[in-house]
Motif scaffolding. Sequence first.
Motif, mmCIF file in Angstrom:
data_model
loop_
_atom_site.group_PDB
_atom_site.id
_atom_site.type_symbol
_atom_site.label_atom_id
_atom_site.label_comp_id
_atom_site.label_asym_id
_atom_site.label_seq_id
_atom_site.Cartn_x
_atom_site.Cartn_y
_atom_site.Cartn_z
ATOM 1 N N GLN A 250 1.008 -1.206 0.207
ATOM 2 C CA GLN A 250 -0.069 0.044 -0.155
ATOM 3 C C GLN A 250 0.980 1.350 -0.004
ATOM 4 N N ARG A 251 0.303 2.279 -0.399
ATOM 5 C CA ARG A 251 0.934 3.735 -0.377
ATOM 6 C C ARG A 251 1.309 4.041 1.133
ATOM 7 N N LEU A 252 2.091 4.802 1.286
ATOM 8 C CA LEU A 252 2.433 5.364 2.812
ATOM 9 C C LEU A 252 1.145 6.068 3.280
ATOM 10 N N ARG A 253 0.405 5.602 4.292
ATOM 11 C CA ARG A 253 -0.529 6.012 4.787
ATOM 12 C C ARG A 253 -0.316 7.185 5.887
ATOM 13 N N LEU A 254 -0.837 8.482 5.749
ATOM 14 C CA LEU A 254 -0.706 9.543 6.991
ATOM 15 C C LEU A 254 -2.152 9.325 7.717
ATOM 16 N N PRO A 255 -1.849 9.429 8.899
ATOM 17 C CA PRO A 255 -3.382 9.425 9.715
ATOM 18 C C PRO A 255 -4.219 10.458 9.363
ATOM 19 N N ARG A 256 -5.704 10.216 9.271
ATOM 20 C CA ARG A 256 -6.579 11.094 9.152
ATOM 21 C C ARG A 256 -6.737 12.360 10.119
ATOM 22 N N THR A 257 -6.474 11.840 11.400
ATOM 23 C CA THR A 257 -6.309 13.049 12.616
ATOM 24 C C THR A 257 -4.964 13.210 12.998
ATOM 25 N N GLY A 258 -4.816 14.274 13.518
ATOM 26 C CA GLY A 258 -3.452 14.518 14.106
ATOM 27 C C GLY A 258 -2.192 14.518 12.900
ATOM 28 N N ARG A 259 -2.641 14.904 11.737
ATOM 29 C CA ARG A 259 -1.605 14.959 10.819
ATOM 30 C C ARG A 259 -0.318 16.014 10.977
ATOM 31 N N ARG A 260 -0.748 17.027 11.570
ATOM 32 C CA ARG A 260 0.437 17.919 11.620
ATOM 33 C C ARG A 260 1.308 17.417 12.420
#
Length: 443
Positions: A250-260
């Motif tokens: 899978q592609r690298l997944r950034l979290p939907r919350t707390g991205r900063r």
Amino acid sequence: MADLSPAGSGLRTAQFDGRRLSEALLPLELAPRAQLQLSAISRWNALRGVRVGLVAGALLLMLIGANLATPIYSLLQQRMHLTALDTTILFAFYVFALVPVLAVVGHWSDHLGRRALILPAVALSAVGDVVFATAGGFWQLAAGRAVQGIAVGLTTGAAGAALGDLMPDHPTRAAKITLACSAGGVALGPVVGALLAGGSDPLLSPFLLHAVALLALCVPLALVHPRMPGRNRAPAAPPRITTPAHLRPQRLRLPRTGRREFLLAAAAGFISYAVFGVYLSLAPAFAAKLLHTDSKLIGAVVAALLLGSSAVAQLLVPPTADRLVIALGMAGLATGLALVVAAQYTGTPALLFIGSVLGGACQGIAFRSLFTTTVAAMNPERRGSELSSLWIIIYLGSSLPIVAVGALVQTYGLLPATSGFTLLAALLCAALAIAVAKRPRTA
């Protein structure tokens, strides 16, 4: 096999093709069921504390093994005629193998369970020990390092996610244990390697003894009761089926919350691990030149100071949401690096020790705070993949920067190369400190 979460009480049974199957032994979340018969050996419903100890022990032992060779590289250079660049490339081989594994299989534990990755990873790490211990040349050493990297890549995201599953009511404690085992393992590796290398065969004894310890750990890991990751499923919920499509890269997944917070933690980890990698590869040479000693143990202790201080700070200092404290932590890492380089220019050993302890402690406070906030915001059912994405970015800091510094050392010498790297790292730390201190925009 599934993960290491407690099975709990009141286990239900399910009817399937006329057979009664214990959900504790054959979880509904996996398919096909024929493959689940292997879980029948896992009947030990251990307490949560035991399970936490097994996961933490696996992570700690594997990272100790990945750094056992730090004080022995000088001997390898003599025996196999390795250059400073060869040594840093060996450090990087470990990361070059680790990062693709994290990218490809980092999300597997969310579908197959945590133990399905941790147990084979521990066994594979023992194989890497044997390959490295019996190496007769550079490429066999590189193969051993690559196997160790694959093993750590398999377990990094899974172990952190397993600790989060085991302590859903204490996410701060789970993050603390994860980071303390990671930093502590890297710090203890050189010291353990130096202590075990005092025998008649300094290249063989440390790795074979470590392999035995890993294989011993495989026994309780194989016997402990498996459960699936994520939130508790309702009794009436349909089973979650795992298909080959779920296991595709899978592609690298950034979290939907707390991205900063995720991006700040990733940046802090990238810079920190670049510093750690360069420090571990070159600190023994620093110590030998500054302290006028060839003692492997003294070189190992110096190499462990930075990461050991980080691990102690992560264990003792609670995480904080104060942006100013976190920013000062990154600035403290930059200051510590400057003191380490100043020790070489002035010939003052005290600055080496003070800078290492200061930089490590400040890094531990800042990174743990960012890491804890990031992990707490992750979805438990995607924690394995999101943690793997975070660790991929962090571990990339231990690859190319180390090789670049090794090439500079070979061309310009130890002190000019490390001075240039320190200046760049200090500037990046300062920039990150400013980004952390800046108040985020509100919608």
